[in-house]
Design an enzyme around this catalytic site. Sequence first.
Site, short mmCIF file in Angstrom:
data_model
loop_
_atom_site.label_atom_id
_atom_site.label_comp_id
_atom_site.label_asym_id
_atom_site.label_seq_id
_atom_site.Cartn_x
_atom_site.Cartn_y
_atom_site.Cartn_z
N VAL A 147 11.81 -0.40 81.54
CA VAL A 147 12.29 0.85 80.97
C VAL A 147 11.56 1.14 79.66
O VAL A 147 11.18 0.24 78.92
CB VAL A 147 13.83 0.78 80.76
CG1 VAL A 147 14.21 -0.20 79.70
CG2 VAL A 147 14.41 2.14 80.47
N CYS A 148 11.34 2.43 79.40
CA CYS A 148 10.87 2.90 78.10
C CYS A 148 11.72 4.13 77.77
O CYS A 148 12.86 4.22 78.20
CB CYS A 148 9.37 3.19 78.09
SG CYS A 148 8.85 4.55 79.15
N ARG A 149 11.19 5.07 77.04
CA ARG A 149 12.01 6.24 76.66
C ARG A 149 12.22 7.18 77.86
O ARG A 149 13.34 7.56 78.16
CB ARG A 149 11.36 7.00 75.50
CG ARG A 149 12.20 8.12 74.97
CD ARG A 149 11.68 8.64 73.63
NE ARG A 149 12.61 9.56 73.04
CZ ARG A 149 12.47 10.88 73.09
NH1 ARG A 149 11.45 11.43 73.70
NH2 ARG A 149 13.38 11.66 72.52
N GLY B 132 9.70 6.98 80.84
CA GLY B 132 9.10 6.43 82.05
C GLY B 132 7.59 6.25 82.06
O GLY B 132 7.05 5.62 82.96
N MET C 93 15.22 5.32 79.19
CA MET C 93 16.46 5.21 78.43
C MET C 93 17.16 6.55 78.28
O MET C 93 18.38 6.60 78.09
CB MET C 93 16.21 4.57 77.07
CG MET C 93 15.97 3.07 77.12
SD MET C 93 17.28 2.12 77.96
CE MET C 93 18.68 2.41 76.88
#
Length: 110
Positions: free
Chosen positions: A61-63, A65, A89
């Site tokens: 996961v990141c902010r 994708g 996220m």
Amino acid sequence: MFEQSVPVVEVGTVPEDGYVLDVREQDEWRAGHAPQAVHIPLHDLAQRAGEVPRDRQVYVVCRVGGRSAQAVQALNEAGWKTANVAGGMQAWALAGRPMEAEDGAEPRVA
């Protein structure tokens, strides 16, 4: 480009006990992350990949994708079993999944 070449899972399908790898920067992590997540910023991943288990599914996961898609592509090409969490996220927070902040403040997606 990455979205077509990497496995993607919806945020609601990530198991509560799943291995979540958060590849965001330190300030983003401190603002809010999944409680069970492991934090390895994308720029450190090549050096720290050995910390990521190879014997189970990894949810990256990141902010939103993009960075996690890069991580998924690299890890899968090197033999890991990983999937990108769709929407990152931001989607995690919108879905009401649990989050915590490092400073005790109300968790948020930075």
